[in-house]
Structures are given as structure tokens and as C-alpha cells.
Design an enzyme around this catalytic site. Sequence first.
Site, short mmCIF file in Angstrom:
data_model
loop_
_atom_site.label_atom_id
_atom_site.label_comp_id
_atom_site.label_asym_id
_atom_site.label_seq_id
_atom_site.Cartn_x
_atom_site.Cartn_y
_atom_site.Cartn_z
N ASP A 1 0.79 -1.23 0.00
CA ASP A 1 0.00 0.00 0.00
C ASP A 1 0.83 1.29 0.00
OD1 ASP A 1 -2.45 1.30 -0.03
OD2 ASP A 1 -2.57 1.42 2.15
N CYS B 1 -15.30 10.76 -0.92
CA CYS B 1 -15.26 9.55 -0.10
C CYS B 1 -14.98 9.89 1.36
CB CYS B 1 -14.19 8.60 -0.64
SG CYS B 1 -14.00 7.08 0.31
#
Length: 340
Positions: free
Chosen positions: A127, A207
Site C-alpha cells: 500500500d 469519499c
Amino acid sequence: MHAELIKEEARRRGFDLAGVAPLVPTPEADFYTEWLGRGYAGEMRYLERRVEERLDPGKILPGARSAIVCSLNYHSDKPLTGFNPERAWVSRYAWGEDYHRVLKGKLDGLAGWIEDESGAGTRTYVDTGPLIERVLARYAGVGWFGKNTCIIDEKIGSWTFLGCILTDLVLKADRPAPDRCGTCTACIDACPTDAIVEPYVLDSRKCISYLTIELRGEIPVPLRPGVGHHLFGCDICQDVCPWNRKAPVGRETTLEAQPELWWPDLEELLALDDDGWRQRIRGTALKRAKVQGLVRNLMVVAGNSGLRRLCTQLERFLKHSDAAVRSHARWAIDRLTAAE
């Protein structure tokens, strides 16, 4: 070295799923530049760097031929209690130890084993590197790319972390996972900020996870009511996903929920000083938002609670050293008092 041997070793080391993806162009990766061009990355400028490597992972590790994608289930057995105005929500993935450290340790161990057994070159990413992990995961058969942009496996669901190992080994690739979302639009319909602008396309700027973690400074006023009780991250689009109804509980004990991070009490959080916050988030993924970001988020959660009595505690944040915290505290107080 055979791919099946590597996948077996990955499972032995605690991963739930593992697969091999070829390093070839894909439609999903090609869409990445269009996604950036639409501005959907918001202030995440790091996503605009090293684009050539994201589109062609072979440029990261000279001679790289394959990507080994590993998946780790972090689903918890903690029950969902529904909205409680007295409490805040922290996304499941941040309840335990920082997943970067947990996953990287397992991934580095697997990569070291591959190097020792085969003499191959490897490079690991969790990530943080210039990889589009979800695209690689789909072509490694680890799951399909859901309409909420999460990777979904039909047996495990979407509560999973992804880690990738690039290697110069030529390994037999797995078949891409078939899309099983069908006509379902549960995730799109449930998003309170309309962040899923079309199936498989997320506008990060809307978001809740982006707003509470990545965005610095001011959360846009029109989006604050939609943030609801979310202090850090959001699980709504996964909570409503039918494929998560029977998702198994993860086996990794380091990711188990810490009591103080599961539905934390609002009044208790409002009473914390900076040292108290630092102690609470030490060793967890919440550090990404930093203390000031979490306090700013707390102002929004408090303002959305409908609990006018919190105004007394909110008053002290009007003198906070951070301008965003001050402005969000004022918004929260005004919202609570206007609700009378």
C-alpha cells in the site's frame, strides 16, 4: 520454482489467499490516467507520481516478470450495533496493529524464502509503492474489482489487505477472477456522499475515508453531514455488500480490535489532550490522519450527533491551535444549537 509452491508457502505463513499475475497491460491500469485526469485523486498528489511504473511494474524491478499477490483477512467478530449518537466509528481495518507493519513482515518473510529457494530477485510492497495493487489482485485471481472499487472474493468477501511481491521469476499466472457483482448496486446506493460516481469508479474527493484520513484542512461544508459518525475511515460500502454477509473472521491476532478503538465514546474522546490521543493511536493506522486531523474529524462527528450537551466540551476547541479544528468546532456548535 513453481507458483503452487509459493502459494502454499504464503498460506503457511498466514495469508488467506495468494495468486500470480502477469506483468502485462490491462484496461483497468490504462483507466488510471483518465481517473487522475478527472481530478478524482483529490489532494493525494503521491498518486500522480511514478505513473509509468504504476502502469508498468516491470520498470520498478529490472527484469520483473510476475507479481505474487497475497491477501490477509482482517474481518472481526465484533458486532455492529447500529448508529449510536454517543459513539464514533473507526474503520475496521484500523482496530488493531498497523496493517502496514503486520503485512510487510509476512510479505518480507515470504520474499526472503523465495530468494533463498530460487535465487530470484524480489521487491515487496504494502500500500505504499507505485503499484495498482487491486488491478494486480484481480489478474492474480485473488478477487474481482467490485463496483465500490474494493477487491472481493466470493468466500472471504472484501475485508482483506493486499500485499505484492514483484519477482523476476517466470511463474504460471492465475486466471483473473470473474466479476460477480451482477446487477447489484447496494454500495452505490448506500454511500451517503455519492462518492461512487459510476460502477467501479470512485471520486475520492467525496469519499468519507478520504475526507477523514487523506484530506488536510477543511472538510467541505456540504459533505460534513454525510460524514456522520465516522471518525476515521468508512465501511459503509463494504457493510452493505452481499458478499460480506458470511465473511469469515480473520485469523491474524495482531489485527484484533483494541477495545478503545471499537465504537469509542464521544465524551471520552472530547476530553483527550494531544498526549492522550498519541497514546491511543500509537502503533495503529490512525496515525495517518495525525492528531489534529482526528480532532478535526471529532468536531464533525460531534456536530452530527444531535447531542446538544456536547457544546460545553466543544467550546474549548474554539481556542485550539489549529485553524481547521477551530472552524469545525464552530460549525459543530452552530449545528447542534440550530437543531433545537
